[in-house]
Scaffold this motif. Structure first.
Motif, PDB file in Angstrom:
ATOM      1  N   PRO A  30       0.819  -1.480  -0.016  1.00  0.00           N
ATOM      2  CA  PRO A  30      -0.071   0.108  -0.088  1.00  0.00           C
ATOM      3  C   PRO A  30       0.915   1.237   0.091  1.00  0.00           C
ATOM      4  O   PRO A  30       2.052   1.268   0.335  1.00  0.00           O
ATOM      5  CB  PRO A  30      -0.591  -0.096   1.473  1.00  0.00           C
ATOM      6  N   ALA A  31       0.330   2.510  -0.351  1.00  0.00           N
ATOM      7  CA  ALA A  31       0.981   3.565  -0.400  1.00  0.00           C
ATOM      8  C   ALA A  31      -0.271   4.599   0.041  1.00  0.00           C
ATOM      9  O   ALA A  31      -1.212   4.533  -0.030  1.00  0.00           O
ATOM     10  CB  ALA A  31       1.263   4.079  -1.658  1.00  0.00           C
ATOM     11  N   LYS A  32       0.175   5.841   0.337  1.00  0.00           N
ATOM     12  CA  LYS A  32      -0.710   6.695   0.892  1.00  0.00           C
ATOM     13  C   LYS A  32      -1.159   7.645  -0.051  1.00  0.00           C
ATOM     14  O   LYS A  32      -0.767   8.038  -0.881  1.00  0.00           O
ATOM     15  CB  LYS A  32       0.243   7.609   1.982  1.00  0.00           C
ATOM     16  N   GLY A  33      -2.600   7.921   0.081  1.00  0.00           N
ATOM     17  CA  GLY A  33      -3.368   8.826  -0.751  1.00  0.00           C
ATOM     18  C   GLY A  33      -3.315   8.631  -2.177  1.00  0.00           C
ATOM     19  O   GLY A  33      -3.517   7.394  -2.884  1.00  0.00           O
ATOM     20  N   ILE A  34      -2.887   9.503  -2.941  1.00  0.00           N
ATOM     21  CA  ILE A  34      -3.137   9.432  -4.522  1.00  0.00           C
ATOM     22  C   ILE A  34      -1.948   8.568  -4.933  1.00  0.00           C
ATOM     23  O   ILE A  34      -2.249   7.921  -6.176  1.00  0.00           O
ATOM     24  CB  ILE A  34      -3.025  10.789  -5.184  1.00  0.00           C
ATOM     25  N   ALA A  35      -0.773   8.488  -4.534  1.00  0.00           N
ATOM     26  CA  ALA A  35       0.374   7.735  -4.679  1.00  0.00           C
ATOM     27  C   ALA A  35      -0.168   6.183  -5.187  1.00  0.00           C
ATOM     28  O   ALA A  35       0.393   5.559  -6.015  1.00  0.00           O
ATOM     29  CB  ALA A  35       1.491   7.759  -3.815  1.00  0.00           C
ATOM     30  N   SER A  36      -1.140   5.823  -4.314  1.00  0.00           N
ATOM     31  CA  SER A  36      -1.547   4.423  -4.577  1.00  0.00           C
ATOM     32  C   SER A  36      -2.248   4.128  -5.892  1.00  0.00           C
ATOM     33  O   SER A  36      -2.208   3.138  -6.506  1.00  0.00           O
ATOM     34  CB  SER A  36      -2.523   4.114  -3.530  1.00  0.00           C
ATOM     35  N   CYS A  37      -2.901   5.387  -6.434  1.00  0.00           N
ATOM     36  CA  CYS A  37      -3.404   5.063  -7.729  1.00  0.00           C
ATOM     37  C   CYS A  37      -2.391   5.495  -8.692  1.00  0.00           C
ATOM     38  O   CYS A  37      -2.300   4.808  -9.543  1.00  0.00           O
ATOM     39  CB  CYS A  37      -4.522   6.441  -7.846  1.00  0.00           C
ATOM     40  N   ASP A  38      -1.431   6.335  -8.583  1.00  0.00           N
ATOM     41  CA  ASP A  38      -0.281   6.383  -9.347  1.00  0.00           C
ATOM     42  C   ASP A  38       0.535   5.126  -9.503  1.00  0.00           C
ATOM     43  O   ASP A  38       0.951   4.740 -10.537  1.00  0.00           O
ATOM     44  CB  ASP A  38       0.637   7.559  -8.955  1.00  0.00           C
ATOM     45  N   ASN A  39       0.653   4.379  -8.495  1.00  0.00           N
ATOM     46  CA  ASN A  39       1.292   3.365  -8.509  1.00  0.00           C
ATOM     47  C   ASN A  39       0.582   2.250  -9.392  1.00  0.00           C
ATOM     48  O   ASN A  39       1.222   1.371 -10.298  1.00  0.00           O
ATOM     49  CB  ASN A  39       1.407   2.741  -6.978  1.00  0.00           C
ATOM     50  N   ALA A  40      -0.495   2.193  -9.286  1.00  0.00           N
ATOM     51  CA  ALA A  40      -1.469   1.219 -10.173  1.00  0.00           C
ATOM     52  C   ALA A  40      -1.203   1.364 -11.529  1.00  0.00           C
ATOM     53  O   ALA A  40      -0.924   0.479 -12.351  1.00  0.00           O
ATOM     54  CB  ALA A  40      -2.775   1.265  -9.911  1.00  0.00           C
ATOM     55  N   ALA A  41      -1.332   2.857 -12.227  1.00  0.00           N
ATOM     56  CA  ALA A  41      -1.303   3.205 -13.419  1.00  0.00           C
ATOM     57  C   ALA A  41       0.320   3.065 -13.729  1.00  0.00           C
ATOM     58  O   ALA A  41       0.540   2.351 -14.814  1.00  0.00           O
ATOM     59  CB  ALA A  41      -1.273   4.705 -13.406  1.00  0.00           C
ATOM     60  N   THR A  42       1.221   3.035 -12.855  1.00  0.00           N
ATOM     61  CA  THR A  42       2.877   2.899 -13.519  1.00  0.00           C
ATOM     62  C   THR A  42       2.811   1.265 -13.526  1.00  0.00           C
ATOM     63  O   THR A  42       3.705   1.021 -14.751  1.00  0.00           O
ATOM     64  CB  THR A  42       3.584   3.423 -12.254  1.00  0.00           C
ATOM     65  N   TYR A  43       2.255   0.705 -12.642  1.00  0.00           N
ATOM     66  CA  TYR A  43       2.424  -0.790 -12.540  1.00  0.00           C
ATOM     67  C   TYR A  43       1.777  -1.314 -14.094  1.00  0.00           C
ATOM     68  O   TYR A  43       2.487  -2.150 -14.604  1.00  0.00           O
ATOM     69  CB  TYR A  43       1.750  -1.576 -11.460  1.00  0.00           C
TER      70      TYR A  43
END
Length: 260
Positions: free
Chosen positions: A211-224
């Motif tokens: 997990p990541a905090k806040g909007i970074a979690s969404c950015d991680n999914a897109a990057t992945y």
């Protein structure tokens, strides 16, 4: 949607700066974009945003159809979130560095388009922080299944392996090199891979992230997702997160959004 075209954002900025400088009689020096990272394959986030301002794609770089503007969809600025600027290791090598930055979208007439998913997410996170004065933060991670396909001699797409031996190491080995490459390339861009395994469908894999905090979690999914697709493409394969890539009779790709 927000990530569309951002890979060429720095090129757009540079092209715009060069065109503007050429049009002035006594051009002022154009500040160089700083080298934010010590090597082409290093992917740490910069400590401060580069001094290159905001960019708007224009006719000097991009032809924008009149009919699109007339339909009420004019050209808009991309507003980079420089905290998300990263070098993508799977797309970079000793001869080139490919960077990505996530952007918000400028609104017609100025300001920020508040209807885009990124801005909606920011508002919801702020509401969470201010709820009853508790200062709550969201921790979240995506868990996304995908299938790896290849073309047969006739050009038709088919899964790279068959069988439904979920979690079996025998199945994992059939895509081990790709999975290890995904893990190795995700770590430098802040996507912490936790588990990797074959799923229930033919050619289906599931890779989870921390997990990541806040909007970074969404950015991680897109990057992945981008990482997975491009690494597969480099190997002559196709990775798809589409729900039912092999038709309704096949096993579907699902996804979980885990949060606390």
């Amino acid at each position: 949607m927000l990530a569309a075209g951002v890979r060429i954002l720095l090129l757009l900025l540079w092209s715009r700066a060069c065109a503007s400088a050429a049009a002035r009689a006594a051009p002022a020096p154009v500040p160089a974009v700083p080298n934010l990272l010590p090597s082409p394959l290093c992917c740490g986030r910069p400590s401060a945003p580069p001094d290159i301002g905001r960019a708007q794609a224009n006719a000097e770089v991009l032809t924008f159809p009149d009919e699109v503007n007339d339909a009420g969809c004019p050209n808009c600025e991309l507003l980079p979130d420089w905290d998300t600027l990263q070098t993508l290791p799977w797309a970079s090598d000793a001869t080139r560095t490919v960077q990505r930055v996530y952007c918000s979208q400028g609104a017609v007439g100025g300001g920020v388009n508040q209807a885009t998913p990124r801005e909606v997410c920011k508002r919801m996170l702020e509401e969470l922080r201010s709820f009853e004065g508790r200062g709550l933060e969201l921790m979240a991670a995506s868990e996304l299944e995908f299938q790896v396909l290849k073309r047969d001699d006739a050009g038709a797409l088919a899964p790279v392996f068959q069988g439904v031996d979920i979690f079996a190491t025998l199945q994992n080995n059939k895509c081990a090199e790709l999975m290890y490459a995904i893990e190795a390339n995700c770590e430098p861009v802040g996507v912490d891979i936790l588990t990797m395994n074959a799923e229930y469908g033919a050619g289906q894999l599931e890779i989870t992230m921390a997990p990541a905090k806040g909007i970074a979690s969404c950015d991680n999914a897109a990057t992945y997702r981008t990482c997975v697709k491009e690494l597969a493409q480099q190997r002559g394969l196709l990775a798809t997160f589409f729900s039912y890539p092999m038709g309704a009779e096949g096993v579907g790709n699902g996804g979980h959004f885990n949060f606390s």
